[in-house]
Design an enzyme around this catalytic site. Sequence first.
Site, PDB file in Angstrom:
ATOM      1  CD  GLU A 526       0.424  58.276  16.562  1.00 40.78           C
ATOM      2  OE1 GLU A 526       0.284  57.465  15.686  1.00 40.78           O
ATOM      3  OE2 GLU A 526      -0.054  59.719  16.404  1.00 40.78           O
ATOM      4  CD  GLU A 617      -2.802  56.036  17.497  1.00 36.83           C
ATOM      5  OE1 GLU A 617      -2.615  56.341  16.134  1.00 36.83           O
ATOM      6  OE2 GLU A 617      -2.672  56.767  18.338  1.00 36.83           O
ATOM      7  CG  ASP A 647      -4.278  56.485  13.593  1.00 38.53           C
ATOM      8  OD1 ASP A 647      -4.901  57.641  13.627  1.00 38.53           O
ATOM      9  OD2 ASP A 647      -3.290  56.233  13.274  1.00 38.53           O
ATOM     10  CD  GLU A 704      -4.185  61.048  13.986  1.00 39.69           C
ATOM     11  OE1 GLU A 704      -3.136  60.637  14.265  1.00 39.69           O
ATOM     12  OE2 GLU A 704      -5.168  60.455  13.298  1.00 39.69           O
TER      13      GLU A 704
END
Length: 744
Positions: A526, A617, A647, A704
Amino acid sequence: MDQTQPLRVWRMIGLVIMATLIFWGCSYYFIKWTANSYEQEAVAATSEATIHASKSVGNMIQGGLDSLDGIADSISEINYMDWDKTKKYLHHFDKKYNFIRISINSPDGKAYASDGTMFDVSDEVGFQKALQGISSISDPFLDKISNKEIITINSPLKFKGEVKGALSASRYTQDLYDALAVSFFKGHGYSQIIDQKGQVIIQSKNLEEDKSIDNIFESISIDSRNKKQLQIFKENITAKKSGVGIFWINGDSKMVGYSGIQGVEDWYILSVIPKDVIMAKASQMSQATFLLCVIMFVLLLIIFVNILLNKSKIRKQMERIAFEDELTHLSRTNKFVKDAQYLLKEKPNTKFAVLQFDIEQFKYINEIVGFHEGNSILIQVANSLTANTLDEDVIGRLGGDRFILFTSYDNKAELIIRIQVLTEQMSDYTFGNEEGFRLVINCGIYCIDDRQSDILTCIDRAGIACKSIKGGYKSSCTFFDEQLLLQIHEEQDIVRKMDAAMTNGEFIVYLQPKMDLRVNSFHGAEALVRWNDPQKGLISPAVFIPIFERNRFIVKLDLMVFKSVCIMLSKWIQEGIQPLPISVNISLITLYHNDFLLHLTNIINRYQVPARLIELELTESIVFQNLEFVRDILLELKRKGFSIAIDDFGTGYSSLNVLQYFPADVIKLDRAFLMSKSNDETGKIVIASMVKLARDLNMKVVAEGVETEAQIDFLKQIDCEIAQGYYFAKPMPVVEYESLIKST
């Protein structure tokens, strides 16, 4: 015969004569006062008409300049050396902004126009100014192509910050005539455009206008009675001041109003009205007064009373214009302040607060739905505000999408509940019979502790509080405190530095790897942005991102990160490295930007990067706001080959029922969601169910914020494919990431 009778007769005659003299004296002063009063009203009306015409022309010209500057900026992002594509691109803006043609002018003066014509502009002043980096508008001239009178708007054409030519747009002078065609004083008044030397540039089409006048200063100077007023007139024009004067022109007395036009340094609006037209009503009043004096005093008194009543009616109308917002019919600021001060004085034992509301991203909503629908939104918000407040509350509109409320309260907790109910009502908006969407309403609150407080200061402080919470995706409110002032100063420092920081390369792209848990190997990364300030060091994105979202700088930042990622991928491809996909965050502001899709397409084409290597995202708060609009954009992105990730999934907006409605490829479980749910059995069941549902919808799941081995074991157990977090790697500079993927 009574000897006293002649004495009484003479006495009565004396009294009649005295009464007549007194009456005539009063009538004379009354007539004079009436004439002066109407003249002052005429001065105000002339000034208002002049300023209105000035704004009308100025808005048209400034709109053209802004549009052309915007087109020039957008052209700098494309390869405008490909003339066929550029011509089609320019022709699109011909229709959009009602231009005759748009031309790209090379430094040697050769013009290539959107209608396919070519001509020379090297001698034109506007072209020379554009080469110097100055946008301008030309005087009217005869177009050799259409044989009609036109004006041109000129803007510098820059590439990588350097002027490489000029962009010119032509528009018929008729547009200016239309802007000047404002009727006032029953068609007897007219407007024209002059320059600083008094030269008439644009004449109106009013039949009352003297077409023989080429220079207003010269025409006024002919009559010696104008000498003093003419000097003031010239001085005000030189100083760019507005004003009104009375001059003798060609034997007639005329009232002349003047005002500068915004956006054109040397143009001024002139409004001319014959004074006999202005004073016609006063003259009629004088004649009526004379006739009524001959007939009888009583009738004159009645007429006088009627005049007073008429003046009172006019005054009330003027007060309504001054105190009432034309669109929403709420109080303007001055009326709001007056009413609020009255309540403060009349209720010394009551607590009061000033609330300021605004609509999040209203400018972009306006661009999407159009100004007419935007006005409907403002009216509906105003109606909701009026319908859901107390009878004694004072409501006003500051302008734009900002509304103010002066209200009483018992305690802050009760006030917050009222505001939440109020913003809930204000948030609902429906397009006619169609499905509507939720507005995000921000509210800043200032509680008045000092009864001597200036209401304008209270409004400003409520505004500061309101501004501090802008950028969110849910309606919210906050109270003003002194800490907000410090926060505002810090924000201003960031805003002051942001352009230089972009130019100096202080915004740096970091990459945080993702791990494929099935094969225990890297699965891309990312892209994250960091600001390395020379004085402060690294500034957290949590500090500057919300500010950039409020002032639209986030669009530049998002595109900079996207471009940097494309450069990296292109470099790796050329070096023979098989790159893994990189995900790039896109904000709501960037998504709403008119040329968003065009910019992304141009960048990937320029660096020859396959769209499949880039994952865009979007936070779930964006995805679930204005569903139809966002879905259409996501579908277009998918058609271009990009992958779409939702996200921060699980932060409170999530709706599993509508998840299937969006063309998303990936959902990313928010770190806080994972931390809070993975420590108990119920939470684990929720996460496992979400992962299964996503997989059933052919979506990948990225967890995440993974930091522990226990979390890894749990994610593997529920078949979560990809993880990201400090357990594997922190965000790292591009060089470190490149070494990492080369070594693996």
